[in-house]
Design a protein around this motif. Structure first.
Motif, short mmCIF file in Angstrom:
data_model
loop_
_atom_site.label_atom_id
_atom_site.label_comp_id
_atom_site.label_asym_id
_atom_site.label_seq_id
_atom_site.Cartn_x
_atom_site.Cartn_y
_atom_site.Cartn_z
N LEU A 90 42.62 -3.49 -33.87
CA LEU A 90 42.39 -4.71 -34.66
C LEU A 90 43.72 -5.34 -35.07
O LEU A 90 43.89 -6.56 -35.02
CB LEU A 90 41.54 -4.40 -35.89
N GLN A 91 44.64 -4.46 -35.42
CA GLN A 91 45.99 -4.92 -35.78
C GLN A 91 46.63 -5.66 -34.59
O GLN A 91 47.21 -6.74 -34.74
CB GLN A 91 46.82 -3.67 -36.17
N GLN A 92 46.45 -5.08 -33.41
CA GLN A 92 47.02 -5.71 -32.21
C GLN A 92 46.37 -7.06 -31.92
O GLN A 92 47.03 -8.00 -31.48
CB GLN A 92 46.79 -4.83 -30.99
N ILE A 93 45.06 -7.15 -32.16
CA ILE A 93 44.35 -8.41 -31.90
C ILE A 93 44.93 -9.49 -32.82
O ILE A 93 45.25 -10.59 -32.38
CB ILE A 93 42.82 -8.23 -32.13
N ASP A 94 45.07 -9.13 -34.08
CA ASP A 94 45.62 -10.08 -35.06
C ASP A 94 47.02 -10.54 -34.63
O ASP A 94 47.31 -11.73 -34.57
CB ASP A 94 45.66 -9.39 -36.44
N SER A 95 47.86 -9.57 -34.29
CA SER A 95 49.24 -9.99 -33.99
C SER A 95 49.31 -10.75 -32.66
O SER A 95 50.13 -11.65 -32.51
CB SER A 95 50.21 -8.82 -34.05
N THR A 96 48.42 -10.45 -31.71
CA THR A 96 48.43 -11.21 -30.45
C THR A 96 48.04 -12.67 -30.71
O THR A 96 48.67 -13.60 -30.18
CB THR A 96 47.46 -10.59 -29.41
N LEU A 97 47.01 -12.87 -31.53
CA LEU A 97 46.60 -14.24 -31.83
C LEU A 97 47.76 -15.00 -32.51
O LEU A 97 48.09 -16.13 -32.13
CB LEU A 97 45.36 -14.26 -32.74
N GLU A 98 48.37 -14.35 -33.49
CA GLU A 98 49.50 -14.99 -34.20
C GLU A 98 50.65 -15.30 -33.25
O GLU A 98 51.28 -16.35 -33.33
CB GLU A 98 50.00 -14.11 -35.36
N GLN A 99 50.88 -14.39 -32.35
CA GLN A 99 51.96 -14.55 -31.37
C GLN A 99 51.71 -15.79 -30.48
O GLN A 99 52.60 -16.61 -30.28
CB GLN A 99 52.04 -13.28 -30.52
N HIS A 100 50.47 -15.92 -29.98
CA HIS A 100 50.14 -17.10 -29.16
C HIS A 100 50.37 -18.37 -29.97
O HIS A 100 50.94 -19.35 -29.49
CB HIS A 100 48.67 -17.07 -28.72
N ILE A 101 49.89 -18.34 -31.22
CA ILE A 101 49.98 -19.55 -32.06
C ILE A 101 51.45 -19.92 -32.30
O ILE A 101 51.83 -21.08 -32.22
CB ILE A 101 49.21 -19.32 -33.39
N LYS A 102 52.24 -18.89 -32.54
CA LYS A 102 53.65 -19.15 -32.84
C LYS A 102 54.40 -19.65 -31.60
O LYS A 102 55.13 -20.63 -31.66
CB LYS A 102 54.30 -17.86 -33.35
N THR A 103 54.17 -19.02 -30.48
CA THR A 103 55.01 -19.35 -29.32
C THR A 103 54.51 -20.58 -28.55
O THR A 103 55.28 -21.19 -27.81
CB THR A 103 55.11 -18.17 -28.33
#
Ligand code: ASP
Length: 449
Positions: A90-103
Protein backbone atom coordinates in the motif's frame (compact mmCIF):
# COMPACT_ATOMS: atom_id res chain seq x y z
CA UNK A 1 0.25 -23.53 -23.01
CA UNK A 2 -2.63 -21.23 -22.17
CA UNK A 3 -2.63 -17.48 -21.66
CA UNK A 4 -5.47 -16.52 -19.32
CA UNK A 5 -6.79 -13.02 -18.92
CA UNK A 6 -9.10 -11.98 -16.11
CA UNK A 7 -11.29 -8.88 -16.53
CA UNK A 8 -12.11 -6.17 -13.99
CA UNK A 9 -15.07 -7.84 -12.30
CA UNK A 10 -13.01 -11.04 -11.87
CA UNK A 11 -10.38 -9.17 -9.85
CA UNK A 12 -12.54 -6.55 -8.13
CA UNK A 13 -12.36 -7.99 -4.60
CA UNK A 14 -10.22 -10.33 -2.53
CA UNK A 15 -12.91 -13.02 -2.82
CA UNK A 16 -12.87 -12.75 -6.61
CA UNK A 17 -9.08 -12.84 -6.68
CA UNK A 18 -9.16 -16.09 -4.69
CA UNK A 19 -11.53 -17.57 -7.28
CA UNK A 20 -9.19 -16.45 -10.03
CA UNK A 21 -6.19 -18.09 -8.40
CA UNK A 22 -8.12 -21.32 -7.84
CA UNK A 23 -8.78 -21.38 -11.56
CA UNK A 24 -5.17 -20.53 -12.38
CA UNK A 25 -3.63 -23.04 -9.98
CA UNK A 26 -5.96 -25.86 -10.98
CA UNK A 27 -4.35 -26.15 -14.42
CA UNK A 28 -0.62 -26.46 -15.05
CA UNK A 29 -1.05 -25.11 -18.57
CA UNK A 30 -2.27 -21.78 -17.20
CA UNK A 31 1.17 -20.31 -16.92
CA UNK A 32 0.75 -16.72 -18.04
CA UNK A 33 -1.95 -14.60 -16.48
CA UNK A 34 -3.04 -11.11 -17.52
CA UNK A 35 -5.11 -9.08 -15.07
CA UNK A 36 -7.27 -5.96 -15.28
CA UNK A 37 -7.63 -3.26 -12.66
CA UNK A 38 -10.32 -3.83 -9.99
CA UNK A 39 -13.66 -3.38 -11.74
CA UNK A 40 -17.12 -2.75 -10.34
CA UNK A 41 -18.11 -4.68 -7.22
CA UNK A 42 -21.80 -3.85 -7.78
CA UNK A 43 -23.85 -1.93 -10.33
CA UNK A 44 -23.32 1.53 -8.77
CA UNK A 45 -19.62 1.04 -8.08
CA UNK A 46 -16.83 2.86 -9.95
CA UNK A 47 -14.01 1.01 -11.72
CA UNK A 48 -10.51 1.68 -10.38
CA UNK A 49 -9.52 2.97 -13.84
CA UNK A 50 -12.28 5.59 -13.68
CA UNK A 51 -11.17 6.60 -10.18
CA UNK A 52 -7.66 7.08 -11.56
CA UNK A 53 -9.01 9.25 -14.39
CA UNK A 54 -10.80 11.38 -11.80
CA UNK A 55 -7.57 11.70 -9.85
CA UNK A 56 -5.88 12.90 -13.03
CA UNK A 57 -8.63 15.51 -13.56
CA UNK A 58 -8.13 16.89 -10.06
CA UNK A 59 -4.36 17.10 -10.50
CA UNK A 60 -4.50 18.68 -13.91
CA UNK A 61 -7.01 21.30 -12.79
CA UNK A 62 -4.80 22.24 -9.87
CA UNK A 63 -7.37 21.04 -7.32
CA UNK A 64 -6.76 19.24 -4.04
CA UNK A 65 -6.47 15.60 -5.10
CA UNK A 66 -5.82 13.94 -1.74
CA UNK A 67 -9.37 12.66 -1.17
CA UNK A 68 -9.45 11.13 -4.68
CA UNK A 69 -6.13 9.46 -4.08
CA UNK A 70 -7.44 8.21 -0.73
CA UNK A 71 -10.43 6.60 -2.46
CA UNK A 72 -8.05 4.70 -4.74
CA UNK A 73 -5.84 3.64 -1.84
CA UNK A 74 -8.91 2.35 -0.01
CA UNK A 75 -9.88 0.16 -2.98
CA UNK A 76 -6.49 -1.47 -2.82
CA UNK A 77 -6.20 -1.59 0.95
CA UNK A 78 -9.56 -3.44 1.12
CA UNK A 79 -8.09 -6.08 -1.15
CA UNK A 80 -4.69 -6.22 0.57
CA UNK A 81 -6.22 -6.45 4.07
CA UNK A 82 -8.71 -9.11 3.12
CA UNK A 83 -5.98 -11.19 1.52
CA UNK A 84 -4.04 -10.71 4.77
CA UNK A 85 -0.96 -9.75 2.81
CA UNK A 86 1.95 -8.79 4.97
CA UNK A 87 3.69 -6.41 2.59
CA UNK A 88 4.34 -2.72 2.22
CA UNK A 89 2.42 -2.72 -1.05
CA UNK A 90 0.00 0.00 0.00
CA UNK A 91 2.89 2.28 0.83
CA UNK A 92 4.38 1.58 -2.60
CA UNK A 93 1.07 2.30 -4.33
CA UNK A 94 0.84 5.66 -2.59
CA UNK A 95 4.38 6.65 -3.44
CA UNK A 96 4.06 5.48 -7.07
CA UNK A 97 0.98 7.65 -7.57
CA UNK A 98 2.74 10.64 -5.98
CA UNK A 99 5.79 10.00 -8.12
CA UNK A 100 3.75 10.04 -11.36
CA UNK A 101 2.02 13.23 -10.27
CA UNK A 102 5.28 14.92 -9.40
CA UNK A 103 7.27 13.94 -12.45
CA UNK A 104 4.58 14.22 -15.14
CA UNK A 105 2.50 17.21 -13.98
CA UNK A 106 3.63 19.25 -16.98
CA UNK A 107 2.90 16.46 -19.50
CA UNK A 108 -0.84 15.85 -19.15
CA UNK A 109 -1.16 13.08 -21.73
CA UNK A 110 1.73 11.16 -20.18
CA UNK A 111 0.37 11.67 -16.68
CA UNK A 112 -3.06 10.36 -17.73
CA UNK A 113 -1.52 7.21 -19.21
CA UNK A 114 0.72 6.63 -16.19
CA UNK A 115 -2.16 7.02 -13.73
CA UNK A 116 -4.56 4.94 -15.81
CA UNK A 117 -2.07 2.10 -16.03
CA UNK A 118 -1.69 1.99 -12.24
CA UNK A 119 -4.92 0.06 -11.62
CA UNK A 120 -3.66 -2.95 -13.56
CA UNK A 121 -0.10 -2.51 -12.37
CA UNK A 122 -0.90 -2.53 -8.64
CA UNK A 123 -3.44 -5.31 -8.96
CA UNK A 124 -0.95 -7.58 -10.74
CA UNK A 125 1.59 -7.03 -7.96
CA UNK A 126 -0.97 -7.82 -5.26
CA UNK A 127 -2.18 -10.96 -7.02
CA UNK A 128 1.37 -12.24 -7.61
CA UNK A 129 2.32 -11.58 -3.96
CA UNK A 130 -0.74 -13.43 -2.69
CA UNK A 131 -0.21 -16.47 -4.88
CA UNK A 132 3.37 -16.67 -3.68
CA UNK A 133 2.23 -16.53 -0.07
CA UNK A 134 -0.06 -19.45 -0.87
CA UNK A 135 3.03 -21.41 -1.81
CA UNK A 136 2.69 -21.26 -5.59
CA UNK A 137 5.87 -19.84 -7.14
CA UNK A 138 4.63 -16.76 -8.99
CA UNK A 139 6.27 -13.66 -10.36
CA UNK A 140 4.93 -10.23 -11.32
CA UNK A 141 6.26 -9.21 -14.72
CA UNK A 142 5.99 -5.60 -15.82
CA UNK A 143 4.97 -5.12 -19.48
CA UNK A 144 8.45 -3.76 -20.11
CA UNK A 145 10.11 -6.94 -18.83
CA UNK A 146 7.57 -9.02 -20.74
CA UNK A 147 8.68 -7.26 -23.95
CA UNK A 148 5.44 -5.35 -24.62
CA UNK A 149 6.97 -2.41 -26.48
CA UNK A 150 4.43 -0.18 -28.18
CA UNK A 151 4.04 2.96 -30.29
CA UNK A 152 4.20 6.28 -28.53
CA UNK A 153 0.73 7.83 -29.06
CA UNK A 154 -0.88 8.30 -25.61
CA UNK A 155 -4.04 6.24 -24.98
CA UNK A 156 -3.68 4.51 -28.33
CA UNK A 157 -0.76 2.13 -28.04
CA UNK A 158 -0.12 -0.28 -30.91
CA UNK A 159 2.25 -3.18 -30.45
CA UNK A 160 5.55 -2.96 -32.34
CA UNK A 161 6.00 -6.16 -34.39
CA UNK A 162 9.56 -6.50 -33.09
CA UNK A 163 8.11 -7.12 -29.59
CA UNK A 164 6.94 -10.61 -30.36
CA UNK A 165 10.40 -12.20 -30.28
CA UNK A 166 11.07 -10.76 -26.84
CA UNK A 167 7.67 -11.85 -25.56
CA UNK A 168 8.38 -15.38 -26.77
CA UNK A 169 11.23 -15.63 -24.27
CA UNK A 170 8.85 -15.53 -21.30
CA UNK A 171 7.80 -19.07 -22.21
CA UNK A 172 10.95 -20.22 -20.45
CA UNK A 173 10.09 -18.71 -17.08
CA UNK A 174 9.22 -21.65 -14.77
CA UNK A 175 7.00 -19.76 -12.29
CA UNK A 176 3.44 -18.62 -12.90
CA UNK A 177 3.63 -15.15 -14.41
CA UNK A 178 1.24 -12.30 -13.65
CA UNK A 179 1.32 -9.42 -16.16
CA UNK A 180 -0.80 -6.27 -15.81
CA UNK A 181 -3.03 -5.66 -18.84
CA UNK A 182 -3.87 -2.41 -20.62
CA UNK A 183 -0.44 -0.85 -21.21
CA UNK A 184 3.00 -1.20 -22.64
CA UNK A 185 6.16 0.89 -22.77
CA UNK A 186 7.24 2.96 -25.73
CA UNK A 187 10.78 2.94 -27.06
CA UNK A 188 11.26 6.25 -25.25
CA UNK A 189 10.37 4.43 -22.01
CA UNK A 190 6.96 6.01 -21.49
CA UNK A 191 3.93 4.16 -20.22
CA UNK A 192 1.36 4.10 -23.03
CA UNK A 193 -2.12 2.61 -22.58
CA UNK A 194 -4.21 0.73 -25.08
CA UNK A 195 -7.75 2.03 -25.68
CA UNK A 196 -10.27 1.42 -22.87
CA UNK A 197 -10.95 -2.24 -22.21
CA UNK A 198 -7.44 -2.89 -23.51
CA UNK A 199 -6.39 -5.68 -21.15
CA UNK A 200 -7.94 -8.00 -23.74
CA UNK A 201 -5.39 -6.60 -26.19
CA UNK A 202 -2.48 -7.32 -23.84
CA UNK A 203 -3.72 -10.89 -23.47
CA UNK A 204 -3.94 -11.34 -27.22
CA UNK A 205 -0.45 -9.90 -27.78
CA UNK A 206 1.06 -12.18 -25.17
CA UNK A 207 -0.85 -15.21 -26.51
CA UNK A 208 0.53 -14.49 -29.96
CA UNK A 209 4.05 -13.81 -28.64
CA UNK A 210 4.34 -17.08 -26.75
CA UNK A 211 2.30 -18.87 -29.44
CA UNK A 212 -0.17 -20.17 -26.90
CA UNK A 213 -2.48 -23.06 -27.74
CA UNK A 214 -5.41 -21.18 -26.25
CA UNK A 215 -6.18 -17.66 -25.07
CA UNK A 216 -8.70 -17.82 -22.23
CA UNK A 217 -10.59 -14.62 -21.56
CA UNK A 218 -12.37 -14.80 -18.21
CA UNK A 219 -15.20 -12.39 -17.50
CA UNK A 220 -18.51 -12.39 -15.60
CA UNK A 221 -20.69 -14.06 -18.24
CA UNK A 222 -20.60 -17.62 -19.50
CA UNK A 223 -19.87 -16.67 -23.09
CA UNK A 224 -21.06 -14.42 -25.88
CA UNK A 225 -24.80 -13.99 -26.16
CA UNK A 226 -26.56 -14.03 -29.52
CA UNK A 227 -28.01 -10.62 -28.71
CA UNK A 228 -27.73 -7.95 -26.04
CA UNK A 229 -29.01 -9.48 -22.76
CA UNK A 230 -30.36 -6.11 -21.62
CA UNK A 231 -32.73 -6.21 -24.62
CA UNK A 232 -33.44 -9.96 -24.90
CA UNK A 233 -34.22 -11.87 -21.73
CA UNK A 234 -31.69 -14.67 -21.27
CA UNK A 235 -30.49 -14.99 -24.86
CA UNK A 236 -28.75 -18.12 -26.13
CA UNK A 237 -25.00 -18.36 -25.72
CA UNK A 238 -22.97 -18.88 -28.89
CA UNK A 239 -20.81 -21.97 -28.61
CA UNK A 240 -18.47 -21.21 -31.50
CA UNK A 241 -17.95 -18.10 -33.59
CA UNK A 242 -15.31 -17.11 -36.14
CA UNK A 243 -12.92 -14.18 -35.78
CA UNK A 244 -14.71 -12.44 -38.66
CA UNK A 245 -18.15 -12.87 -37.13
CA UNK A 246 -16.86 -11.61 -33.81
CA UNK A 247 -15.36 -8.55 -35.45
CA UNK A 248 -18.67 -7.69 -37.15
CA UNK A 249 -20.66 -8.12 -33.97
CA UNK A 250 -18.29 -6.21 -31.73
CA UNK A 251 -18.24 -3.36 -34.22
CA UNK A 252 -21.94 -2.83 -33.53
CA UNK A 253 -21.93 -3.09 -29.79
CA UNK A 254 -20.90 -6.56 -28.58
CA UNK A 255 -18.56 -5.39 -25.85
CA UNK A 256 -17.49 -8.64 -24.24
CA UNK A 257 -14.22 -8.90 -26.19
CA UNK A 258 -12.22 -5.93 -27.52
CA UNK A 259 -12.24 -5.87 -31.33
CA UNK A 260 -8.58 -4.81 -31.48
CA UNK A 261 -7.70 -7.96 -29.55
CA UNK A 262 -8.51 -10.20 -32.51
CA UNK A 263 -5.81 -8.77 -34.72
CA UNK A 264 -2.74 -10.38 -33.10
CA UNK A 265 -4.50 -13.76 -33.04
CA UNK A 266 -5.42 -14.06 -36.72
CA UNK A 267 -2.05 -14.96 -38.13
CA UNK A 268 -1.34 -17.88 -35.83
CA UNK A 269 -5.02 -18.80 -35.63
CA UNK A 270 -4.87 -18.90 -31.85
CA UNK A 271 -8.34 -19.77 -30.55
CA UNK A 272 -9.94 -17.69 -27.82
CA UNK A 273 -12.44 -18.91 -25.27
CA UNK A 274 -14.65 -16.50 -23.35
CA UNK A 275 -15.34 -18.00 -19.93
CA UNK A 276 -17.00 -17.09 -16.65
CA UNK A 277 -14.82 -16.72 -13.54
CA UNK A 278 -17.88 -17.42 -11.39
CA UNK A 279 -18.81 -20.57 -13.34
CA UNK A 280 -15.53 -21.87 -14.72
CA UNK A 281 -16.98 -25.24 -15.68
CA UNK A 282 -19.40 -23.69 -18.17
CA UNK A 283 -18.09 -24.37 -21.68
CA UNK A 284 -17.99 -20.71 -22.77
CA UNK A 285 -17.75 -19.39 -26.32
CA UNK A 286 -14.87 -20.33 -28.62
CA UNK A 287 -13.67 -17.74 -31.13
CA UNK A 288 -11.91 -19.62 -33.92
CA UNK A 289 -10.65 -19.19 -37.45
CA UNK A 290 -13.02 -21.69 -39.12
CA UNK A 291 -16.03 -23.55 -37.92
CA UNK A 292 -18.73 -25.85 -39.21
CA UNK A 293 -21.95 -24.12 -40.17
CA UNK A 294 -24.93 -24.98 -38.00
CA UNK A 295 -27.84 -24.99 -40.43
CA UNK A 296 -30.32 -24.46 -37.62
CA UNK A 297 -28.47 -21.36 -36.49
CA UNK A 298 -27.43 -19.63 -39.68
CA UNK A 299 -27.50 -16.26 -37.96
CA UNK A 300 -24.79 -16.33 -35.30
CA UNK A 301 -25.68 -13.08 -33.61
CA UNK A 302 -27.61 -9.83 -33.87
CA UNK A 303 -26.20 -6.54 -32.69
CA UNK A 304 -27.38 -2.99 -32.90
CA UNK A 305 -25.54 0.20 -32.05
CA UNK A 306 -26.92 3.72 -31.92
CA UNK A 307 -25.28 7.06 -32.63
CA UNK A 308 -24.56 7.08 -36.36
CA UNK A 309 -24.97 9.84 -38.94
CA UNK A 310 -25.46 9.48 -42.67
CA UNK A 311 -24.44 12.08 -45.26
CA UNK A 312 -26.70 11.49 -48.26
CA UNK A 313 -25.67 12.87 -51.62
CA UNK A 314 -27.55 12.87 -54.94
CA UNK A 315 -26.12 13.71 -58.31
CA UNK A 316 -27.67 13.02 -61.68
CA UNK A 317 -25.46 10.68 -63.81
CA UNK A 318 -23.17 10.11 -60.83
CA UNK A 319 -22.28 6.64 -62.05
CA UNK A 320 -20.69 8.06 -65.22
CA UNK A 321 -18.51 10.62 -63.52
CA UNK A 322 -15.02 9.32 -62.92
CA UNK A 323 -13.59 10.15 -59.49
CA UNK A 324 -16.76 11.54 -57.89
CA UNK A 325 -16.63 9.44 -54.73
CA UNK A 326 -12.88 9.98 -54.44
CA UNK A 327 -13.50 13.72 -54.11
CA UNK A 328 -15.94 13.13 -51.28
CA UNK A 329 -13.68 10.68 -49.50
CA UNK A 330 -10.80 13.11 -49.81
CA UNK A 331 -12.83 15.73 -48.00
CA UNK A 332 -13.47 13.25 -45.19
CA UNK A 333 -9.80 12.32 -45.05
CA UNK A 334 -8.72 15.96 -44.94
CA UNK A 335 -11.00 16.39 -41.93
CA UNK A 336 -9.66 13.25 -40.26
CA UNK A 337 -13.02 11.49 -40.38
CA UNK A 338 -13.28 7.72 -40.68
CA UNK A 339 -16.51 6.27 -42.03
CA UNK A 340 -18.10 2.85 -41.65
CA UNK A 341 -20.36 2.16 -44.63
CA UNK A 342 -20.90 3.62 -48.08
CA UNK A 343 -24.04 2.22 -49.70
CA UNK A 344 -24.69 3.69 -53.13
CA UNK A 345 -27.11 3.74 -56.09
CA UNK A 346 -26.48 4.92 -59.63
CA UNK A 347 -27.17 8.55 -58.77
CA UNK A 348 -26.73 8.65 -55.01
CA UNK A 349 -24.31 7.74 -52.33
CA UNK A 350 -24.57 7.68 -48.55
CA UNK A 351 -21.66 7.78 -46.19
CA UNK A 352 -22.32 6.48 -42.73
CA UNK A 353 -20.11 7.25 -39.77
CA UNK A 354 -20.28 7.49 -36.01
CA UNK A 355 -21.84 10.84 -35.10
CA UNK A 356 -18.84 11.57 -32.88
CA UNK A 357 -16.61 11.59 -35.98
CA UNK A 358 -18.44 14.65 -37.31
CA UNK A 359 -18.62 16.56 -34.04
CA UNK A 360 -17.55 20.17 -34.53
CA UNK A 361 -16.79 19.57 -38.23
CA UNK A 362 -20.20 19.05 -39.80
CA UNK A 363 -20.68 22.49 -41.36
CA UNK A 364 -17.14 22.58 -42.69
CA UNK A 365 -17.45 19.14 -44.29
CA UNK A 366 -20.84 19.82 -45.84
CA UNK A 367 -19.70 23.16 -47.24
CA UNK A 368 -16.65 21.52 -48.75
CA UNK A 369 -18.80 18.84 -50.42
CA UNK A 370 -21.18 21.51 -51.75
CA UNK A 371 -18.43 23.68 -53.14
CA UNK A 372 -16.10 21.00 -54.53
CA UNK A 373 -18.35 18.21 -55.82
CA UNK A 374 -21.11 19.87 -57.90
CA UNK A 375 -23.87 17.86 -56.30
CA UNK A 376 -27.63 18.11 -56.82
CA UNK A 377 -28.80 17.41 -53.28
CA UNK A 378 -27.24 16.95 -49.90
CA UNK A 379 -28.83 16.06 -46.60
CA UNK A 380 -27.69 14.71 -43.29
CA UNK A 381 -29.52 12.20 -41.19
CA UNK A 382 -28.67 11.98 -37.51
CA UNK A 383 -30.01 9.52 -34.93
CA UNK A 384 -29.30 6.46 -37.03
CA UNK A 385 -28.78 3.03 -35.54
CA UNK A 386 -26.92 0.23 -37.32
CA UNK A 387 -28.37 -3.25 -37.03
CA UNK A 388 -25.94 -6.05 -37.91
CA UNK A 389 -27.16 -9.56 -38.60
CA UNK A 390 -24.10 -11.77 -38.71
CA UNK A 391 -23.48 -15.37 -39.73
CA UNK A 392 -20.88 -17.21 -41.83
CA UNK A 393 -23.58 -19.58 -43.06
CA UNK A 394 -25.69 -16.92 -44.77
CA UNK A 395 -23.76 -17.14 -48.04
CA UNK A 396 -24.62 -20.80 -48.48
CA UNK A 397 -28.27 -20.63 -47.41
CA UNK A 398 -31.28 -19.12 -49.10
CA UNK A 399 -33.78 -16.97 -47.27
CA UNK A 400 -32.04 -15.22 -44.38
CA UNK A 401 -32.58 -11.72 -45.78
CA UNK A 402 -36.22 -12.53 -46.32
CA UNK A 403 -36.54 -13.77 -42.75
CA UNK A 404 -34.99 -10.63 -41.32
CA UNK A 405 -36.80 -8.10 -43.49
CA UNK A 406 -40.12 -9.83 -42.82
CA UNK A 407 -39.46 -9.66 -39.08
CA UNK A 408 -38.62 -5.97 -39.31
CA UNK A 409 -41.62 -5.19 -41.53
CA UNK A 410 -43.95 -7.02 -39.14
CA UNK A 411 -42.57 -4.88 -36.33
CA UNK A 412 -43.29 -1.81 -38.46
CA UNK A 413 -39.65 -0.76 -38.61
CA UNK A 414 -38.61 1.47 -41.45
CA UNK A 415 -35.40 0.34 -43.17
CA UNK A 416 -33.53 3.43 -44.26
CA UNK A 417 -30.60 1.53 -45.71
CA UNK A 418 -29.56 -2.03 -46.47
CA UNK A 419 -26.03 -3.15 -47.20
CA UNK A 420 -24.50 -6.55 -47.67
CA UNK A 421 -20.79 -6.89 -48.33
CA UNK A 422 -19.49 -9.35 -50.91
CA UNK A 423 -18.37 -11.73 -48.17
CA UNK A 424 -22.05 -12.25 -47.24
CA UNK A 425 -21.05 -12.68 -43.66
CA UNK A 426 -23.27 -9.85 -42.45
CA UNK A 427 -26.25 -7.77 -43.40
CA UNK A 428 -26.37 -4.18 -42.29
CA UNK A 429 -29.58 -2.22 -41.84
CA UNK A 430 -29.75 1.50 -41.12
CA UNK A 431 -32.74 2.22 -38.89
CA UNK A 432 -33.85 4.98 -36.59
CA UNK A 433 -32.26 5.10 -33.10
CA UNK A 434 -35.71 4.82 -31.59
CA UNK A 435 -36.32 1.46 -33.30
CA UNK A 436 -33.06 -0.15 -32.15
CA UNK A 437 -34.40 -2.34 -29.32
CA UNK A 438 -37.55 -3.37 -31.19
CA UNK A 439 -35.48 -4.37 -34.20
CA UNK A 440 -33.25 -6.66 -32.14
CA UNK A 441 -36.29 -8.25 -30.49
CA UNK A 442 -38.04 -8.82 -33.81
CA UNK A 443 -34.96 -10.38 -35.45
CA UNK A 444 -34.14 -12.51 -32.42
CA UNK A 445 -37.64 -13.90 -32.27
CA UNK A 446 -37.67 -14.75 -35.92
CA UNK A 447 -34.24 -16.35 -35.93
CA UNK A 448 -34.28 -18.35 -32.73
CA UNK A 449 -37.73 -18.75 -31.23
N1 ASP B 1 -9.00 -1.17 -16.76
C1 ASP B 1 -9.09 -0.76 -18.12
C2 ASP B 1 -10.48 -0.20 -18.40
O1 ASP B 1 -11.31 -0.12 -17.50
C3 ASP B 1 -8.71 -1.82 -19.08
C4 ASP B 1 -9.43 -3.15 -18.94
O2 ASP B 1 -10.05 -3.42 -17.91
O3 ASP B 1 -9.38 -3.93 -19.88
O4 ASP B 1 -10.74 0.21 -19.50
Amino acid sequence: MKVSKFGGSSVATAAQIKKVLNIVNSDEDRRIIIVSAPGKRHAEDTKATDLLIRLYEKVINGLDYQSKKQEILERFSDIIDELELKTDLLQQIDSTLEQHIKTLADQPARLLDALKSSGENFNAQIIAAYNNEQGVPTIYLSPKDAGIIVTDEPENAQILPSSYDKIKEIRNIPEKIIIPGFFGYSETNHIVTFPRGGSDITGAIVARGVQADLYENFTDVSGIFRANPTVIHSPEIISEITYREMRELSYAGFGVFHDEALQPLYRYRIPVVIKNTNRPDDPGTYIVHDREINRRRVVTGISCDKGFTSINIKKYLMNRQVGFSVKILNILAENNISFDHMPSGIDNISIIMRTSQLAGKEEKVLNAIRSQCEIDELNVEHDLAILMVVGEGMSAMVGTANKITTALADANINLKMINQGSSEISMMFGISNKDAEEAVKACYQNCYQ
